[in-house]
Scaffold this motif. Sequence first.
Motif, short mmCIF file in Angstrom:
data_model
loop_
_atom_site.label_atom_id
_atom_site.label_comp_id
_atom_site.label_asym_id
_atom_site.label_seq_id
_atom_site.Cartn_x
_atom_site.Cartn_y
_atom_site.Cartn_z
N GLU A 96 1.93 -3.06 -13.03
CA GLU A 96 0.60 -2.74 -12.53
C GLU A 96 0.61 -2.64 -11.02
OE1 GLU A 96 -2.91 -4.55 -13.91
OE2 GLU A 96 -2.19 -4.70 -15.98
N VAL A 97 -0.22 -1.75 -10.51
CA VAL A 97 -0.33 -1.58 -9.07
C VAL A 97 -1.24 -2.69 -8.54
CG1 VAL A 97 -1.13 -0.05 -7.25
CG2 VAL A 97 0.05 0.90 -9.23
N SER A 98 -0.71 -3.46 -7.61
CA SER A 98 -1.46 -4.57 -7.03
C SER A 98 -2.17 -4.11 -5.76
CB SER A 98 -0.50 -5.71 -6.68
OG SER A 98 0.38 -5.27 -5.65
N GLY A 99 -2.96 -4.99 -5.18
CA GLY A 99 -3.62 -4.69 -3.92
C GLY A 99 -2.63 -4.35 -2.82
N CYS A 100 -1.53 -5.09 -2.78
CA CYS A 100 -0.52 -4.84 -1.75
C CYS A 100 0.14 -3.48 -1.93
CB CYS A 100 0.55 -5.92 -1.77
SG CYS A 100 -0.06 -7.52 -1.22
N SER A 101 0.41 -3.09 -3.18
CA SER A 101 1.05 -1.80 -3.41
C SER A 101 0.06 -0.66 -3.15
CB SER A 101 1.65 -1.70 -4.81
OG SER A 101 0.72 -2.07 -5.79
N THR A 102 -1.22 -0.89 -3.40
CA THR A 102 -2.23 0.11 -3.05
C THR A 102 -2.32 0.24 -1.54
OG1 THR A 102 -3.48 -0.35 -5.07
CG2 THR A 102 -4.66 0.77 -3.30
N ASP A 103 -2.31 -0.88 -0.84
CA ASP A 103 -2.33 -0.87 0.63
C ASP A 103 -1.13 -0.10 1.18
OD1 ASP A 103 -4.64 -2.36 0.60
OD2 ASP A 103 -3.66 -4.24 1.17
N TYR A 104 0.02 -0.28 0.55
CA TYR A 104 1.24 0.42 0.97
C TYR A 104 1.04 1.93 0.86
CZ TYR A 104 6.19 1.87 0.92
OH TYR A 104 7.40 2.49 1.18
#
Length: 173
Positions: free
Chosen positions: A76-84
């Motif tokens: 799953e895409v996390s907040g950190c990976s979305t921020d990236y």
Amino acid sequence: MNISLEKILPADFSNRSRVWIYQSSRLLSMQEALTLEQLFADFVQNWKSHGTPVKGYANLIFGQFIVIMADESQAEVSGCSTDYSVHFIKQIEKQFNIQLFDRQMLAFFIKEKVELLPLSQIEYAIEKGFISEETIYFNNLVYTKQELLENWMIPAGKSWLGKRYFKTETSHS
């Protein structure tokens, strides 16, 4: 426009894969598109969610839309990976001197090409006949691969614009 998204998008991604569409403020050149290809490959290779690689995809479509997709069936895409991914898009904005977050510019397919129109000019464009209910509108708010395939390029009258600007009159007896 005779282009099949099914041929462009990865077939091995779930139809529930998350999608983000970033519309460029201008058409990108062939040289810019080639440069983006390498940037996309590097981004996808390094995209992680809590240390787990994200099954990702990024591509430039019609020379004007950056489509990023994450198949969350593996991670799953996390907040950190979305921020990236947002940071990556902001870097592209700077490098190519374009805007990718302007939600006030709407995209339509008119006379065989993508045309951008400020939201503030929609009523005028309809009044003058530049845009009709049948004009193809790019609905950049699609959320999944399935929605991208089915609801990204739709007649303006079937989008949110239909309810707001193309009110059809009903007869009253």
